[in-house]
Design a protein around this motif. Structure first.
Motif, PDB file in Angstrom:
ATOM      1  N   TYR A  77       0.806  -1.223   0.000  1.00 16.83           N
ATOM      2  CA  TYR A  77       0.000   0.000   0.000  1.00 16.83           C
ATOM      3  C   TYR A  77       0.842   1.278   0.000  1.00 16.83           C
ATOM      4  CZ  TYR A  77       0.964   0.872   4.961  1.00 16.83           C
ATOM      5  OH  TYR A  77       1.579   1.152   6.147  1.00 16.83           O
ATOM      6  N   ARG A  78       2.032   1.226   0.581  1.00 24.24           N
ATOM      7  CA  ARG A  78       2.848   2.448   0.656  1.00 24.24           C
ATOM      8  C   ARG A  78       3.320   2.917  -0.715  1.00 24.24           C
ATOM      9  NH1 ARG A  78       4.980   0.379   5.766  1.00 24.24           N
ATOM     10  NH2 ARG A  78       4.325   1.799   7.435  1.00 24.24           N
ATOM     11  N   THR A  79       3.514   1.996  -1.621  1.00 27.80           N
ATOM     12  CA  THR A  79       4.038   2.359  -2.940  1.00 27.80           C
ATOM     13  C   THR A  79       3.014   2.203  -4.059  1.00 27.80           C
ATOM     14  OG1 THR A  79       4.895   0.102  -3.193  1.00 27.80           O
ATOM     15  CG2 THR A  79       6.406   1.762  -2.302  1.00 27.80           C
ATOM     16  N   SER A  80       1.899   1.530  -3.780  1.00 28.90           N
ATOM     17  CA  SER A  80       0.898   1.285  -4.820  1.00 28.90           C
ATOM     18  C   SER A  80       0.106   2.550  -5.119  1.00 28.90           C
ATOM     19  CB  SER A  80      -0.059   0.171  -4.384  1.00 28.90           C
ATOM     20  OG  SER A  80      -1.113   0.046  -5.316  1.00 28.90           O
ATOM     21  N   ALA A  81      -0.061   2.826  -6.413  1.00 30.19           N
ATOM     22  CA  ALA A  81      -0.869   3.972  -6.835  1.00 30.19           C
ATOM     23  C   ALA A  81      -2.359   3.741  -6.592  1.00 30.19           C
ATOM     24  CB  ALA A  81      -0.623   4.233  -8.325  1.00 30.19           C
ATOM     25  N   LEU A  82      -2.731   2.539  -6.176  1.00 27.63           N
ATOM     26  CA  LEU A  82      -4.143   2.225  -5.927  1.00 27.63           C
ATOM     27  C   LEU A  82      -4.658   2.805  -4.616  1.00 27.63           C
ATOM     28  CD1 LEU A  82      -4.037  -1.520  -7.035  1.00 27.63           C
ATOM     29  CD2 LEU A  82      -4.972   0.416  -8.326  1.00 27.63           C
ATOM     30  N   TYR A  83      -3.743   3.321  -3.780  1.00 25.28           N
ATOM     31  CA  TYR A  83      -4.128   3.853  -2.472  1.00 25.28           C
ATOM     32  C   TYR A  83      -3.831   5.338  -2.395  1.00 25.28           C
ATOM     33  CZ  TYR A  83      -4.492  -1.055  -1.263  1.00 25.28           C
ATOM     34  OH  TYR A  83      -4.861  -2.368  -1.247  1.00 25.28           O
ATOM     35  N   SER A  84      -4.786   6.090  -1.822  1.00 18.98           N
ATOM     36  CA  SER A  84      -4.604   7.533  -1.646  1.00 18.98           C
ATOM     37  C   SER A  84      -3.753   7.811  -0.410  1.00 18.98           C
ATOM     38  CB  SER A  84      -5.965   8.215  -1.495  1.00 18.98           C
ATOM     39  OG  SER A  84      -6.559   7.840  -0.257  1.00 18.98           O
ATOM     40  N   ASP A  85      -3.302   9.045  -0.265  1.00 16.94           N
ATOM     41  CA  ASP A  85      -2.530   9.427   0.916  1.00 16.94           C
ATOM     42  C   ASP A  85      -3.362   9.258   2.187  1.00 16.94           C
ATOM     43  OD1 ASP A  85      -0.275  10.002  -0.570  1.00 16.94           O
ATOM     44  OD2 ASP A  85      -0.667  12.161  -0.658  1.00 16.94           O
ATOM     45  N   ASP A  86      -4.645   9.601   2.123  1.00 15.49           N
ATOM     46  CA  ASP A  86      -5.515   9.432   3.290  1.00 15.49           C
ATOM     47  C   ASP A  86      -5.634   7.959   3.668  1.00 15.49           C
ATOM     48  OD1 ASP A  86      -5.948  12.147   3.498  1.00 15.49           O
ATOM     49  OD2 ASP A  86      -8.005  12.088   2.728  1.00 15.49           O
ATOM     50  N   GLU A  87      -5.769   7.104   2.678  1.00 15.04           N
ATOM     51  CA  GLU A  87      -5.871   5.666   2.946  1.00 15.04           C
ATOM     52  C   GLU A  87      -4.567   5.119   3.524  1.00 15.04           C
ATOM     53  OE1 GLU A  87      -9.196   4.660  -0.503  1.00 15.04           O
ATOM     54  OE2 GLU A  87      -7.052   4.530  -0.956  1.00 15.04           O
ATOM     55  N   ARG A  88      -3.448   5.592   3.006  1.00 18.65           N
ATOM     56  CA  ARG A  88      -2.153   5.150   3.544  1.00 18.65           C
ATOM     57  C   ARG A  88      -2.020   5.562   5.011  1.00 18.65           C
ATOM     58  NH1 ARG A  88      -0.240   7.275  -1.532  1.00 18.65           N
ATOM     59  NH2 ARG A  88       0.081   5.555  -3.004  1.00 18.65           N
TER      60      ARG A  88
END
Length: 200
Positions: free
Chosen positions: A106-117
């Protein structure tokens, strides 16, 4: 089978049978954790009320943020039932479940937003033993979601830790909700979701 067998409808009182019927109609099958907890009627009622109240009250956070944090806890603890059921709920809410395959990155995947991270990081910090939450982390979450949002996120992460650890300890495993292939030990797939007794 879980370590404690689910309470069959034929052994349950009227309140539990009614709850089985309602849950069966809502989800297509009786969730096995409820059928195990039903051996303790008062805790069955308490947990059912808690789940319903938490669901109705949790409206501050974006659903994607809340659900991905909850999913991360289930994934981290290793509760296959929670992963299964949570995937179904996200799918029914119209959320992207394909990205769950990339939760580890999740930290590097473009599938997750900053809020989600940020929410996933918080879920990890809360789930660690002992907890690893920092003042800076909470301050960042407050900037993102407000005080009520932080409280909601904290409550939901803690609630999922309770679920995941309880169900894992009781040996409750995935039930097929995420694939629309549900089962309970007494259920006939062609029968009413709350049959009157265990299958012969």
């Amino acid at each position: 089978m879980p370590r404690i067998a689910p309470l069959a409808p034929s052994e349950a009182g009227p309140l539990v049978r009614l709850a089985y019927r309602v849950m069966g109609r809502r989800f297509g099958s009786v969730p096995e954790p409820f059928a195990v907890v039903a051996h303790h009627r008062k805790l069955f009622v308490a947990s059912s009320v808690q789940e319903l109240a938490a669901e109705k009250a949790s409206t501050v956070l974006p659903a994607a943020v809340r659900e991905i944090a909850v999913y991360r806890v289930a994934w981290t603890v290793g509760c296959s039932w929670c992963v299964d059921f949570g995937s179904m709920l996200m799918r029914l809410d119209g959320l992207d479940i394909d990205r769950l395959q990339h939760i580890e990155d999740y930290r590097t995947s473009a599938l997750y937003s900053d809020d989600e991270r940020a929410a996933i990081d918080y879920a990890d910090a809360m789930t660690a033993t002992p907890t690893e939450v920092t003042d800076e982390q909470v301050a960042d979450l407050e900037r993102r979601f407000g005080k009520a949002g932080v409280v909601e996120l904290t409550y939901q992460i803690a609630l999922e830790n309770q679920r995941a650890r309880t169900y894992s300890a009781l040996g409750i495993v995935d039930q097929g909700f995420s694939t629309d292939s549900c089962r309970v030990p007494w259920a006939d797939p062609q029968a009413d979701p709350a049959p009157s007794g265990p299958a012969s």
